[in-house]
Design a protein around this motif. Sequence first.
Motif, mmCIF file in Angstrom:
data_model
loop_
_atom_site.group_PDB
_atom_site.id
_atom_site.type_symbol
_atom_site.label_atom_id
_atom_site.label_comp_id
_atom_site.label_asym_id
_atom_site.label_seq_id
_atom_site.Cartn_x
_atom_site.Cartn_y
_atom_site.Cartn_z
ATOM 1 N N TRP A 33 -13.102 -20.386 -8.735
ATOM 2 C CA TRP A 33 -13.657 -18.894 -8.134
ATOM 3 C C TRP A 33 -13.525 -17.790 -9.086
ATOM 4 O O TRP A 33 -14.416 -17.054 -9.176
ATOM 5 C CB TRP A 33 -12.721 -18.823 -6.890
ATOM 6 C CG TRP A 33 -13.000 -17.486 -6.424
ATOM 7 C CD1 TRP A 33 -14.063 -16.889 -5.559
ATOM 8 C CD2 TRP A 33 -12.451 -16.128 -6.321
ATOM 9 N NE1 TRP A 33 -13.740 -15.652 -5.273
ATOM 10 C CE2 TRP A 33 -12.771 -15.206 -5.774
ATOM 11 C CE3 TRP A 33 -10.840 -16.142 -7.060
ATOM 12 C CZ2 TRP A 33 -12.225 -13.909 -5.491
ATOM 13 C CZ3 TRP A 33 -10.262 -14.779 -6.961
ATOM 14 C CH2 TRP A 33 -10.883 -13.698 -6.133
ATOM 15 N N TRP A 34 -12.293 -17.821 -9.885
ATOM 16 C CA TRP A 34 -12.309 -16.551 -10.804
ATOM 17 C C TRP A 34 -13.091 -16.799 -12.275
ATOM 18 O O TRP A 34 -13.646 -15.732 -12.422
ATOM 19 C CB TRP A 34 -10.600 -16.839 -11.481
ATOM 20 C CG TRP A 34 -10.252 -15.725 -12.388
ATOM 21 C CD1 TRP A 34 -10.202 -15.777 -13.757
ATOM 22 C CD2 TRP A 34 -10.407 -14.479 -11.986
ATOM 23 N NE1 TRP A 34 -10.053 -14.631 -14.277
ATOM 24 C CE2 TRP A 34 -10.098 -13.702 -13.189
ATOM 25 C CE3 TRP A 34 -10.614 -13.559 -10.929
ATOM 26 C CZ2 TRP A 34 -9.902 -12.170 -13.263
ATOM 27 C CZ3 TRP A 34 -10.218 -12.224 -10.978
ATOM 28 C CH2 TRP A 34 -9.984 -11.434 -12.153
ATOM 29 N N ARG A 37 -16.182 -15.166 -10.700
ATOM 30 C CA ARG A 37 -16.157 -13.770 -10.713
ATOM 31 C C ARG A 37 -16.213 -13.245 -12.239
ATOM 32 O O ARG A 37 -16.397 -11.967 -12.263
ATOM 33 C CB ARG A 37 -14.682 -13.402 -10.098
ATOM 34 C CG ARG A 37 -14.370 -13.802 -8.720
ATOM 35 C CD ARG A 37 -15.073 -12.882 -7.903
ATOM 36 N NE ARG A 37 -14.448 -11.745 -7.721
ATOM 37 C CZ ARG A 37 -15.104 -10.608 -7.273
ATOM 38 N NH1 ARG A 37 -16.135 -10.699 -6.663
ATOM 39 N NH2 ARG A 37 -14.521 -9.308 -7.307
ATOM 40 N N GLN A 38 -15.723 -13.745 -13.247
ATOM 41 C CA GLN A 38 -15.850 -13.364 -14.731
ATOM 42 C C GLN A 38 -17.443 -13.725 -15.001
ATOM 43 O O GLN A 38 -17.476 -13.496 -16.199
ATOM 44 C CB GLN A 38 -14.872 -14.066 -15.291
ATOM 45 C CG GLN A 38 -13.477 -13.975 -14.996
ATOM 46 C CD GLN A 38 -13.061 -12.199 -14.947
ATOM 47 O OE1 GLN A 38 -13.220 -11.788 -15.934
ATOM 48 N NE2 GLN A 38 -12.562 -11.712 -13.895
ATOM 49 N N HIS A 44 -17.936 -22.591 -13.682
ATOM 50 C CA HIS A 44 -17.553 -22.718 -12.185
ATOM 51 C C HIS A 44 -18.487 -23.929 -11.698
ATOM 52 O O HIS A 44 -17.685 -24.521 -10.901
ATOM 53 C CB HIS A 44 -18.162 -21.391 -11.316
ATOM 54 C CG HIS A 44 -18.075 -21.399 -9.899
ATOM 55 N ND1 HIS A 44 -16.759 -21.376 -9.312
ATOM 56 C CD2 HIS A 44 -19.063 -21.527 -9.005
ATOM 57 C CE1 HIS A 44 -17.385 -21.451 -8.006
ATOM 58 N NE2 HIS A 44 -18.744 -21.400 -7.978
ATOM 59 N N ARG A 130 -21.481 -16.972 -1.761
ATOM 60 C CA ARG A 130 -20.080 -16.399 -1.781
ATOM 61 C C ARG A 130 -19.405 -16.345 -0.402
ATOM 62 O O ARG A 130 -18.252 -16.723 -0.320
ATOM 63 C CB ARG A 130 -20.236 -14.713 -2.188
ATOM 64 C CG ARG A 130 -20.362 -14.415 -3.515
ATOM 65 C CD ARG A 130 -20.153 -13.067 -3.836
ATOM 66 N NE ARG A 130 -20.995 -12.330 -3.194
ATOM 67 C CZ ARG A 130 -22.109 -11.870 -3.919
ATOM 68 N NH1 ARG A 130 -22.717 -12.375 -4.905
ATOM 69 N NH2 ARG A 130 -23.100 -11.321 -3.279
ATOM 70 N N ARG A 134 -16.183 -18.891 0.184
ATOM 71 C CA ARG A 134 -14.916 -18.227 0.717
ATOM 72 C C ARG A 134 -14.475 -18.961 1.792
ATOM 73 O O ARG A 134 -13.028 -19.108 2.039
ATOM 74 C CB ARG A 134 -14.891 -16.888 0.855
ATOM 75 C CG ARG A 134 -15.386 -15.767 -0.468
ATOM 76 C CD ARG A 134 -15.281 -14.606 -0.077
ATOM 77 N NE ARG A 134 -15.507 -13.814 -1.468
ATOM 78 C CZ ARG A 134 -16.101 -12.780 -1.768
ATOM 79 N NH1 ARG A 134 -16.814 -12.137 -0.769
ATOM 80 N NH2 ARG A 134 -16.342 -12.108 -2.850
#
Length: 157
Positions: A33-34, A37-38, A44, A130, A134
Amino acid sequence: MLPAGFLGTRADLLMDLVLVSFIVILPAVCWSWWQARQGRYQVHKQAQLTLAAVLAVAVALFEADMQLSGGIFELTAGSRYAGTALLNGWIYGHTAVAILTSLIWVMLIVLSLRRFDKPPRPGAFSRAHRLWGRTGMVTMALAGFSAFPLYYYGFMR
């Protein structure tokens, strides 16, 4: 079917492997997930596909062995909590969350592979991705955390 290991019966060994896989997979899902986000969408994607494959194999081995052994209630028959509302609640609750997680994850992977460009980048499907990603992370955490009391009440004699 796998031979019995030093940790106890074959089913206990498989349950141990599934629990260890959750201990490894939950942080790996957060790391994946990070990466998204990056902006590392390809990392991913590869991480999610790898995690899905690893967890699918671990769970499939456990489920196959469980069925060959007579099912969860047969495997937990030796527990002092066998037949109690406590153990049955953990069994049914964990199973429901695990099935929901599997459905979300498979659906999200299939839709993402179809709707995102190659290589992946944000697009029209990103908002839904997203939201469901989540949701899947939360249900996966619940499945992982609910496995521990199920393991304790069902397999610790």
